[in-house]
Design a protein around this motif. Structure first.
Motif, PDB file in Angstrom:
ATOM      1  N   CYS A  98       6.632  49.545  10.166  1.00 27.99           N
ATOM      2  CA  CYS A  98       6.108  50.153   9.168  1.00 27.99           C
ATOM      3  C   CYS A  98       5.374  51.342   9.119  1.00 27.99           C
ATOM      4  O   CYS A  98       4.436  51.351  10.351  1.00 27.99           O
ATOM      5  CB  CYS A  98       5.370  48.892   8.404  1.00 27.99           C
ATOM      6  N   ASN A  99       5.452  52.219   8.529  1.00 29.50           N
ATOM      7  CA  ASN A  99       4.690  53.483   8.620  1.00 29.50           C
ATOM      8  C   ASN A  99       3.657  53.733   7.501  1.00 29.50           C
ATOM      9  O   ASN A  99       3.931  53.989   6.346  1.00 29.50           O
ATOM     10  CB  ASN A  99       5.781  54.624   8.456  1.00 29.50           C
ATOM     11  N   LEU A 100       2.510  53.574   7.996  1.00 29.78           N
ATOM     12  CA  LEU A 100       1.333  53.555   7.142  1.00 29.78           C
ATOM     13  C   LEU A 100       1.184  54.961   6.463  1.00 29.78           C
ATOM     14  O   LEU A 100       0.779  55.151   5.354  1.00 29.78           O
ATOM     15  CB  LEU A 100       0.005  53.179   7.665  1.00 29.78           C
ATOM     16  N   LEU A 101       1.396  55.890   7.365  1.00 31.36           N
ATOM     17  CA  LEU A 101       1.081  57.499   7.030  1.00 31.36           C
ATOM     18  C   LEU A 101       2.176  57.688   5.732  1.00 31.36           C
ATOM     19  O   LEU A 101       1.825  58.365   4.727  1.00 31.36           O
ATOM     20  CB  LEU A 101       1.342  58.379   8.224  1.00 31.36           C
ATOM     21  N   GLU A 102       3.378  57.245   5.989  1.00 36.88           N
ATOM     22  CA  GLU A 102       4.298  57.379   5.144  1.00 36.88           C
ATOM     23  C   GLU A 102       4.270  56.641   3.953  1.00 36.88           C
ATOM     24  O   GLU A 102       4.337  57.277   2.631  1.00 36.88           O
ATOM     25  CB  GLU A 102       5.833  57.134   5.744  1.00 36.88           C
ATOM     26  N   LYS A 103       3.753  55.447   3.872  1.00 39.09           N
ATOM     27  CA  LYS A 103       3.380  54.707   2.878  1.00 39.09           C
ATOM     28  C   LYS A 103       2.515  55.367   1.835  1.00 39.09           C
ATOM     29  O   LYS A 103       2.341  55.266   0.654  1.00 39.09           O
ATOM     30  CB  LYS A 103       2.841  53.152   3.283  1.00 39.09           C
ATOM     31  N   THR A 104       1.370  55.784   2.506  1.00 41.60           N
ATOM     32  CA  THR A 104       0.286  56.567   1.550  1.00 41.60           C
ATOM     33  C   THR A 104       0.548  57.909   1.062  1.00 41.60           C
ATOM     34  O   THR A 104       0.282  58.120  -0.052  1.00 41.60           O
ATOM     35  CB  THR A 104      -1.141  56.715   2.753  1.00 41.60           C
ATOM     36  N   LYS A 105       1.412  58.423   1.683  1.00 44.46           N
ATOM     37  CA  LYS A 105       2.073  59.684   1.096  1.00 44.46           C
ATOM     38  C   LYS A 105       3.169  59.372  -0.240  1.00 44.46           C
ATOM     39  O   LYS A 105       2.955  60.115  -1.222  1.00 44.46           O
ATOM     40  CB  LYS A 105       3.136  60.735   1.983  1.00 44.46           C
ATOM     41  N   LYS A 106       3.942  58.267  -0.213  1.00 44.32           N
ATOM     42  CA  LYS A 106       4.554  57.821  -1.295  1.00 44.32           C
ATOM     43  C   LYS A 106       3.713  57.437  -2.356  1.00 44.32           C
ATOM     44  O   LYS A 106       3.934  57.881  -3.611  1.00 44.32           O
ATOM     45  CB  LYS A 106       5.297  56.759  -0.637  1.00 44.32           C
ATOM     46  N   SER A 107       2.384  56.968  -2.283  1.00 48.27           N
ATOM     47  CA  SER A 107       1.462  56.605  -3.251  1.00 48.27           C
ATOM     48  C   SER A 107       1.012  57.642  -3.972  1.00 48.27           C
ATOM     49  O   SER A 107       0.600  57.549  -5.032  1.00 48.27           O
ATOM     50  CB  SER A 107       0.472  55.540  -2.646  1.00 48.27           C
ATOM     51  N   PHE A 108       0.947  58.859  -3.382  1.00 46.87           N
ATOM     52  CA  PHE A 108       0.363  59.999  -3.700  1.00 46.87           C
ATOM     53  C   PHE A 108       1.097  60.324  -4.968  1.00 46.87           C
ATOM     54  O   PHE A 108       0.800  60.944  -5.990  1.00 46.87           O
ATOM     55  CB  PHE A 108       0.460  61.295  -2.984  1.00 46.87           C
ATOM     56  N   GLU A 109       2.598  60.072  -4.999  1.00 46.06           N
ATOM     57  CA  GLU A 109       3.403  60.363  -6.079  1.00 46.06           C
ATOM     58  C   GLU A 109       3.342  59.624  -7.187  1.00 46.06           C
ATOM     59  O   GLU A 109       3.860  59.964  -8.357  1.00 46.06           O
ATOM     60  CB  GLU A 109       4.913  60.369  -5.527  1.00 46.06           C
ATOM     61  N   GLU A 110       2.582  58.578  -7.091  1.00 48.67           N
ATOM     62  CA  GLU A 110       2.352  57.498  -8.217  1.00 48.67           C
ATOM     63  C   GLU A 110       1.025  58.001  -9.358  1.00 48.67           C
ATOM     64  O   GLU A 110       0.658  57.191 -10.071  1.00 48.67           O
ATOM     65  CB  GLU A 110       2.340  56.089  -7.866  1.00 48.67           C
ATOM     66  N   ILE A 111       0.462  59.160  -8.807  1.00 53.43           N
ATOM     67  CA  ILE A 111      -0.565  59.684  -9.403  1.00 53.43           C
ATOM     68  C   ILE A 111      -0.704  59.594 -10.886  1.00 53.43           C
ATOM     69  O   ILE A 111      -1.848  59.602 -11.677  1.00 53.43           O
ATOM     70  CB  ILE A 111      -1.175  60.911  -8.696  1.00 53.43           C
ATOM     71  N   SER A 112       0.556  59.976 -11.206  1.00 49.77           N
ATOM     72  CA  SER A 112       0.525  60.117 -13.075  1.00 49.77           C
ATOM     73  C   SER A 112       0.521  58.929 -13.617  1.00 49.77           C
ATOM     74  O   SER A 112       0.304  58.781 -14.830  1.00 49.77           O
ATOM     75  CB  SER A 112       2.026  60.787 -13.378  1.00 49.77           C
ATOM     76  N   TYR A 113       0.573  57.491 -12.716  1.00 47.94           N
ATOM     77  CA  TYR A 113       0.388  56.527 -13.436  1.00 47.94           C
ATOM     78  C   TYR A 113      -1.173  55.824 -13.322  1.00 47.94           C
ATOM     79  O   TYR A 113      -1.386  54.732 -13.768  1.00 47.94           O
ATOM     80  CB  TYR A 113       1.560  55.345 -12.940  1.00 47.94           C
ATOM     81  N   TRP A 114      -1.925  56.719 -12.788  1.00 52.64           N
ATOM     82  CA  TRP A 114      -3.323  56.135 -12.501  1.00 52.64           C
ATOM     83  C   TRP A 114      -4.041  56.340 -13.846  1.00 52.64           C
ATOM     84  O   TRP A 114      -3.581  57.171 -14.643  1.00 52.64           O
ATOM     85  CB  TRP A 114      -3.966  57.024 -11.192  1.00 52.64           C
ATOM     86  N   THR A 115      -4.981  55.413 -14.036  1.00 51.96           N
ATOM     87  CA  THR A 115      -5.931  55.842 -14.922  1.00 51.96           C
ATOM     88  C   THR A 115      -6.924  56.692 -14.854  1.00 51.96           C
ATOM     89  O   THR A 115      -7.189  57.113 -13.702  1.00 51.96           O
ATOM     90  CB  THR A 115      -6.645  54.128 -15.262  1.00 51.96           C
TER      91      THR A 115
END
Length: 514
Positions: A98-115
């Protein structure tokens, strides 16, 4: 699996953790490089002096390791996890699971769904870890998303109170079903003002630059900046106030001048006078105020002189305002604005004239600060000059002469001309500024009035030759008086030129305030 505590980790001197070396090393490339495949039963110790996020973030990273690489990445922890993963080199070069660095980077792409509050929380964390937030691109993504939502705020708005950034129900939606309800729940265009107060001055500066580049409403931006400055001042120290002021002034300077309230600018100026901000920021503020001098009032200009000065009001500051106004195009572009400013300055000059400590050079600089075309009448200035000469009876003849010669008596009323010709406070009649021409002008004005009076009252019919001849003689007299006046003006100019050249050869004239 049995868990042992064979690794002691000192995090920034804040706290010491006892962890399982094998578990943590399986996710951290940094620790793997440090210990390799060592199975030494002896307890090891590692000291980190610059772990991002401190002890709290190390504990968060440890949970990820002990939970077999499972963790909920959300806006409130994404930057901390990313910074820890980067620091500990958690790219799974060892475990491969499991790559934590890659996991957090992918989460950056979901910013359009943030409140909206998610964005604010993430931005607040970006302030704490700004270098990492900038290098990772998260700060740019958050600001971009925030500015985009502000752009549609006239069509969609938060469906919950903005007072709590952490409200989970506080969302922005652009779908057609919710737009109308959002409009109903949002009644003010400045709903976002309070929310952004959590951001630092530097971050506000970056945000405003982005808003300006995206063509946001300059009036709304300027109102927010004034609100931000006032709100931040309640709890700020002197240094913090200076920082806020410099950012606010720099950002206001990038806006269209007509979008900025002149009254609010003077409000900031009053604050600036008691603080030490950079010279460049102060110059920008004075330039913005100067460009709107036609919107100022006399009360705005009556600013006390700097501490340690003897004169009452800060005349130098007003002269700088006028210089900024002239350089802003006021000379040529708008005669109406020039006349409005001239009327204001006439009031100001009358107010400062009685000041016994006001130097003649400063008073003269005020008199000549605006072009002659800005005034239709010089009566108000003449009265101010009369007061100044009365208060400053000890002036030398040269000083009086300079003030006297600044007066445009051609734009004085007949009454003022008559008063001036008999005014003992002005230079004597044997000086270059003799007032025979003033008396002639008074006679000419009187004759002109008579011509107007005759032409207005007399019924000049074709058969009334006597009245026609009488009126013609009156007009000839006026013409003759005009010739005499012009001749005297030419003579006076020659005399003054010769006098000034002889004096300048003896000693240089004092330098006037620019």
């Amino acid at each position: 699996m049995a868990v042992c505590c064979d690794l002691e980790v000192d995090v920034n001197g804040e706290e010491t953790f006892l962890v399982d070396k094998k578990i943590v090393c399986s996710y951290s490339g940094r620790l793997t490089k440090l210990f390799g495949e060592s199975t030494n039963a002896k307890r090891n110790k590692v000291v980190f002096h610059d772990f991002p996020g401190g002890a709290e973030n190390f504990e968060l990273m440890s949970r990820f390791c002990y939970n077999k690489g499972k963790i909920d990445v959300n806006p409130s922890n994404i930057l901390f996890l990313y910074s820890a993963a980067q620091f500990m080199e958690m790219n799974n070069s060892v475990s491969g699971t499991c790559n934590l660095l890659e996991k957090t980077k992918k989460s950056f792409e979901e910013i359009s769904y943030w409140t909206w509050p998610d964005l604010l929380v993430a931005l607040k964390h970006c302030q704490d870890l700004q270098p990492i937030a900038t290098s990772s691109g998260l700060l740019e993504k958050c600001l971009d998303s925030l500015v985009g939502r502000l752009a549609i705020s006239s069509e969609a708005s938060p469906c919950a109170s903005t007072s709590s950034p952490d409200s989970s129900g506080f969302r922005l939606s652009c779908d057609s079903r919710s737009t109308e309800s959002l409009k109903n729940s949002f009644s003010r265009a400045n709903w976002w003002f309070e929310d952004l107060l959590v951001l630092s001055p530097d971050l506000i500066g970056t945000l405003i630059e982005l808003m300006v580049s995206r063509k946001h409403n300059h009036v709304m931006i300027s109102r927010f900046l004034f609100h931000y400055q006032k709100s931040k001042f309640y709890t700020a120290s002197s240094d913090e106030k200076c920082k806020v002021l410099e950012i606010v002034i720099d950002m206001l300077y990038t806006l269209d001048p007509i979008s900025i309230s002149c009254k609010s600018l003077f409000g900031i100026l009053r604050v600036v006078l008691s603080l030490k901000i950079s010279k460049s920021c102060r110059s920008k503020l004075e330039s913005m105020i100067g460009s709107q001098m036609d919107q100022a009032t006399l009360d705005n200009l009556l600013i006390p002189s700097p501490c340690g000065s003897t004169y009452l009001y800060d005349v130098n500051l007003v002269l700088r305002f006028l210089k900024a106004f002239r350089h802003g195009g006021g000379w040529q572009l708008s005669p109406m604005r020039m006349k409005k400013v001239a009327s204001l300055i006439d009031l100001y000059i009358a107010e400062v004239a009685p000041d016994p400590c006001l130097k003649s050079s400063k008073f003269l600089a005020l008199l000549v600060a605006l072009p002659d075309s800005a005034r239709d009448s010089w009566d108000e200035l003449y009265h101010a000059m009369d007061i100044y000469l009365e208060v400053h009876a000890g002036l030398s003849e040269d000083e009086k002469m300079k003030i006297c010669c600044a007066l445009n008596y051609e734009k004085l009323s007949t009454e003022a001309c008559i008063h001036l010709s008999q005014n003992a406070k002005f230079p004597s009649k044997n000086s270059p500024c003799t007032f025979n021409d003033i008396q002639a002008k008074a006679k000419k004005d009187e004759a002109t009035k008579q011509v107007v009076l005759y032409s207005g009252r007399l019924d000049i019919s074709a058969d009334n030759e006597m009245l026609r001849a009488h009126l013609q003689r009156m007009q000839w007299r006026v013409v003759e008086l005009e010739k005499v006046c012009k001749k005297m003006q030419t003579q006076m100019a020659k005399i003054m030129k010769s006098k000034v050249s002889s004096r300048s050869a003896a000693r240089p004239l004092p330098r006037l305030c620019s």
